[in-house]
Design a protein around this motif. Structure first.
Motif, short mmCIF file in Angstrom:
data_model
loop_
_atom_site.label_atom_id
_atom_site.label_comp_id
_atom_site.label_asym_id
_atom_site.label_seq_id
_atom_site.Cartn_x
_atom_site.Cartn_y
_atom_site.Cartn_z
N GLN A 2 0.83 -1.21 0.00
CA GLN A 2 0.00 0.00 0.00
C GLN A 2 0.86 1.25 0.00
O GLN A 2 0.57 2.22 -0.70
CB GLN A 2 -0.93 0.00 1.21
CG GLN A 2 -2.07 -0.98 1.07
CD GLN A 2 -3.00 -0.92 2.25
OE1 GLN A 2 -2.59 -1.17 3.39
NE2 GLN A 2 -4.25 -0.58 1.99
N ARG A 3 1.94 1.22 0.78
CA ARG A 3 2.83 2.38 0.83
C ARG A 3 3.53 2.59 -0.51
O ARG A 3 3.69 3.72 -0.96
CB ARG A 3 3.85 2.21 1.96
CG ARG A 3 3.24 2.33 3.33
CD ARG A 3 4.30 2.23 4.43
NE ARG A 3 3.64 2.21 5.72
CZ ARG A 3 3.65 1.19 6.58
NH1 ARG A 3 4.30 0.08 6.30
NH2 ARG A 3 3.01 1.27 7.72
N MET A 4 3.97 1.49 -1.14
CA MET A 4 4.63 1.62 -2.44
C MET A 4 3.66 2.15 -3.49
O MET A 4 4.00 3.02 -4.29
CB MET A 4 5.22 0.28 -2.89
CG MET A 4 5.85 0.34 -4.29
SD MET A 4 7.15 1.59 -4.48
CE MET A 4 8.56 0.63 -4.01
N LEU A 5 2.44 1.62 -3.49
CA LEU A 5 1.44 2.08 -4.45
C LEU A 5 1.15 3.57 -4.26
O LEU A 5 1.12 4.34 -5.23
CB LEU A 5 0.16 1.26 -4.30
CG LEU A 5 -0.93 1.49 -5.32
CD1 LEU A 5 -0.43 1.22 -6.73
CD2 LEU A 5 -2.12 0.60 -5.02
N ALA A 6 0.99 3.99 -3.02
CA ALA A 6 0.73 5.41 -2.73
C ALA A 6 1.92 6.28 -3.12
O ALA A 6 1.75 7.35 -3.71
CB ALA A 6 0.40 5.59 -1.25
N PHE A 7 3.13 5.81 -2.80
CA PHE A 7 4.34 6.55 -3.14
C PHE A 7 4.46 6.70 -4.66
O PHE A 7 4.68 7.80 -5.18
CB PHE A 7 5.58 5.85 -2.58
CG PHE A 7 6.87 6.34 -3.16
CD1 PHE A 7 7.40 7.55 -2.78
CD2 PHE A 7 7.54 5.60 -4.11
CE1 PHE A 7 8.59 8.02 -3.33
CE2 PHE A 7 8.72 6.04 -4.67
CZ PHE A 7 9.24 7.26 -4.28
N ALA A 8 4.33 5.59 -5.38
CA ALA A 8 4.46 5.62 -6.84
C ALA A 8 3.40 6.52 -7.47
O ALA A 8 3.71 7.33 -8.35
CB ALA A 8 4.39 4.21 -7.42
N ALA A 9 2.18 6.41 -7.01
CA ALA A 9 1.10 7.24 -7.55
C ALA A 9 1.38 8.73 -7.31
O ALA A 9 1.18 9.56 -8.20
CB ALA A 9 -0.24 6.84 -6.95
N VAL A 30 4.33 -0.72 -8.47
CA VAL A 30 4.75 0.37 -9.36
C VAL A 30 4.05 0.21 -10.70
O VAL A 30 3.53 1.19 -11.27
CB VAL A 30 6.29 0.39 -9.53
CG1 VAL A 30 6.70 1.40 -10.59
CG2 VAL A 30 6.97 0.68 -8.21
N GLU A 31 3.98 -1.01 -11.21
CA GLU A 31 3.30 -1.26 -12.48
C GLU A 31 1.82 -0.88 -12.39
O GLU A 31 1.26 -0.30 -13.32
CB GLU A 31 3.45 -2.71 -12.89
CG GLU A 31 4.87 -3.07 -13.32
CD GLU A 31 5.04 -4.54 -13.63
OE1 GLU A 31 4.03 -5.28 -13.73
OE2 GLU A 31 6.20 -4.97 -13.77
N ALA A 32 1.20 -1.19 -11.25
CA ALA A 32 -0.22 -0.84 -11.07
C ALA A 32 -0.40 0.67 -11.08
O ALA A 32 -1.35 1.20 -11.67
CB ALA A 32 -0.75 -1.44 -9.77
N ALA A 33 0.52 1.39 -10.43
CA ALA A 33 0.42 2.85 -10.40
C ALA A 33 0.63 3.45 -11.80
O ALA A 33 -0.04 4.41 -12.17
CB ALA A 33 1.45 3.43 -9.43
#
Length: 166
Positions: free
Chosen positions: A46-53, A91-94
């Motif tokens: 969740q943190r990586m997704l939020a960071f990347a977005a 990262v790919e999802a973002a």
């Protein structure tokens, strides 16, 4: 038109660097600790997704390319590779379909930055200082900076060619 690149050294402590020609005089580097804040391991994603977005929003998706150091050839344990693959998936999802991603083999990144494919962490920091005026001491940031500048080196045509090759 010059491209913008975001370089990532994806791990529990992810190094990042971006460069926007014409906007930034030099690349901007940093690091995020995905374990900071505690909670279950799923919080890392969740943190990586939020960071990347957030990074993609701040940098703007137009003419942006993400360059990630890959895990191919890593000699670390399976758990580490598994965690990195999950974080790369975030990262790919973002990025979705709007921001192309290219993955670089660690040996290729080391050869680009330090001149040989077996550079140690300290060698990568020294190379980042010498080549791009990096003033930090962090190997994760240095790797991300090398990934970012590798994307700049390839340019749009080179990145698209690497993506097409898979």
């Amino acid at each position: 038109m010059p491209i913008k690149t975001l370089g990532l050294d994806v791990a529990l402590k992810t190094g990042w660097a971006y460069f926007r020609p014409g906007i930034d005089e030099t690349p901007v580097c940093g690091k995020i600790n995905l374990d900071k804040g505690g909670g279950p391991k799923a919080m890392r994603c969740q943190r990586m997704l939020a960071f990347a977005a957030a990074m993609l929003t701040d940098l703007g998706r137009d003419n942006l390319y993400v360059v990630i150091e890959g895990s191919k050839g890593f000699t670390r344990g399976m758990y580490t590779v598994s965690v990195q693959n999950k974080l790369r998936g975030c990262v790919e999802a973002a990025c979705g379909l709007s921001v192309p991603i290219v993955e670089i083999a660690p040996q290729t990144l080391k050869k680009f930055a330090a001149g040989h494919g077996h550079a140690e962490k300290a060698d990568m920091v020294k190379a980042a200082r010498r080549r791009w005026d990096y003033d930090g001491r962090d190997d994760d940031e240095a790797d991300a900076l090398a990934a970012c500048m590798y994307g700049q080196h390839l340019g749009e045509a080179g990145i698209r060619q690497k993506i097409a090759k898979g």
